[in-house]
Motif scaffolding. Structure first.
Motif, PDB file in Angstrom:
ATOM      1  N   MET A   1      -0.419   0.630  12.295  1.00  0.00           N
ATOM      2  CA  MET A   1      -0.066  -0.673  11.737  1.00  0.00           C
ATOM      3  C   MET A   1       0.051  -1.734  12.824  1.00  0.00           C
ATOM      4  N   ILE A   2       0.680  -1.362  13.950  1.00  0.00           N
ATOM      5  CA  ILE A   2       0.839  -2.292  15.064  1.00  0.00           C
ATOM      6  C   ILE A   2      -0.525  -2.721  15.587  1.00  0.00           C
ATOM      7  N   HIS A   3      -1.440  -1.762  15.642  1.00  0.00           N
ATOM      8  CA  HIS A   3      -2.794  -2.076  16.126  1.00  0.00           C
ATOM      9  C   HIS A   3      -3.473  -3.098  15.218  1.00  0.00           C
ATOM     10  N   MET A 147     -11.545   0.430   5.110  1.00  0.00           N
ATOM     11  CA  MET A 147     -11.415  -0.142   3.771  1.00  0.00           C
ATOM     12  C   MET A 147     -10.140   0.336   3.083  1.00  0.00           C
ATOM     13  N   ASN A 148      -9.151   0.637   3.899  1.00  0.00           N
ATOM     14  CA  ASN A 148      -7.843   1.068   3.386  1.00  0.00           C
ATOM     15  C   ASN A 148      -7.097  -0.165   2.884  1.00  0.00           C
ATOM     16  N   PRO A 149      -6.741  -0.215   1.594  1.00  0.00           N
ATOM     17  CA  PRO A 149      -6.091  -1.409   1.027  1.00  0.00           C
ATOM     18  C   PRO A 149      -4.832  -1.829   1.779  1.00  0.00           C
ATOM     19  N   PHE A 153      -4.453  -5.253   3.822  1.00  0.00           N
ATOM     20  CA  PHE A 153      -3.365  -6.172   3.442  1.00  0.00           C
ATOM     21  C   PHE A 153      -2.555  -6.577   4.663  1.00  0.00           C
ATOM     22  N   ILE A 154      -2.197  -5.592   5.497  1.00  0.00           N
ATOM     23  CA  ILE A 154      -1.408  -5.879   6.702  1.00  0.00           C
ATOM     24  C   ILE A 154      -2.197  -6.769   7.663  1.00  0.00           C
TER      25      ILE A 154
END
Length: 229
Positions: A1-3, A147-149, A153-154
């Motif tokens: 997520m940080i990346h 393509m991970n929703p 989004f993040i």
């Protein structure tokens, strides 16, 4: 997520410094109407960006390609933008000639925030270059995000949040000039903004009428340069 968040920062910076109608209108609103008015205008711009992102995400690659390269969209958007700039220029001249300086200063303090919000939406929606920008990002970065929703989004949320923070800084800087401007200078700034919008409108119309030349030009530059927000 940080990346994914770190990956979004350069795009947010690019979006914030790109020169276009929204950029000039944001600075002019900050100078003439204050922070709240400019921030409201910016929220309208961000809202239209969200609409563009949703279009880019849910459309297929084939539809994206057709929309991005359709010259009709450039022509229609350019005409709307040109007419808006021309009408604004004419109305400003009439208004300045009819009113005294005291009346002008009083008008500056009366802000229609709902109108400013939709003004931001309108300015961004008719700028077809912004739609192309988001399409380019979703096409190039979607696979990198698998393509991970959630990741998508993040990533896009981070872009918009950082973009808004940078714009707040721009608004505060522009606001420092407010007390140094006379009504006559404010009038000149508004007319310059109208001319800038008109020029961008003509530019988009030319892109629509000469799509081959547009492709030759953009192929020599980085895709990011054509945002013109």
């Amino acid at each position: 997520m940080i990346h994914d968040i770190l990956l979004a920062i350069p795009w947010a910076f690019l979006l914030a410094i790109s020169i276009g109608p929204g950029f000039f209108m944001l600075l002019e609103t900050s100078i003439t109407k204050g922070f709240k008015a400019a921030f409201t205008l910016d929220l309208g711009i961000v809202f239209s960006d969200i609409i563009f992102i949703l279009i880019a995400y849910f459309a297929t690659n084939q539809i994206l390609s057709q929309l991005k390269d359709n010259p009709i969209l450039y022509i229609v958007g350019g005409i709307i933008m040109s007419v808006y700039g021309l009408i604004s220029y004419i109305q400003l001249k009439k208004k300045f000639n009819e009113k005294m300086e005291d009346d002008e200063e009083e008008d500056i303090q009366k802000n229609n925030y709902l109108g400013l919000f939709f003004k931001g939406v309108f300015l961004n929606i008719i700028n077809i270059g912004v739609l192309g920008f988001w399409m380019m990002i979703i096409i190039t970065h979607g696979p990198k995000l698998e393509m991970n929703p959630l990741r998508i989004f993040i990533f896009f949320t981070a872009i918009l949040v950082f973009y808004l923070l940078i714009d707040i800084y721009k608004i505060l800087l522009a606001k420092q000039l407010k007390h140094k401007l006379t009504p006559n200078n404010i009038y000149k700034i508004k007319r310059i903004i109208s001319i800038v919008i008109l020029i961008f409108g003509v530019f988009f119309i030319l892109q629509g009428f000469f799509p081959k030349e547009k492709k030759m030009f953009t192929n020599k530059l980085l895709p990011e340069v054509s945002v013109a927000k």
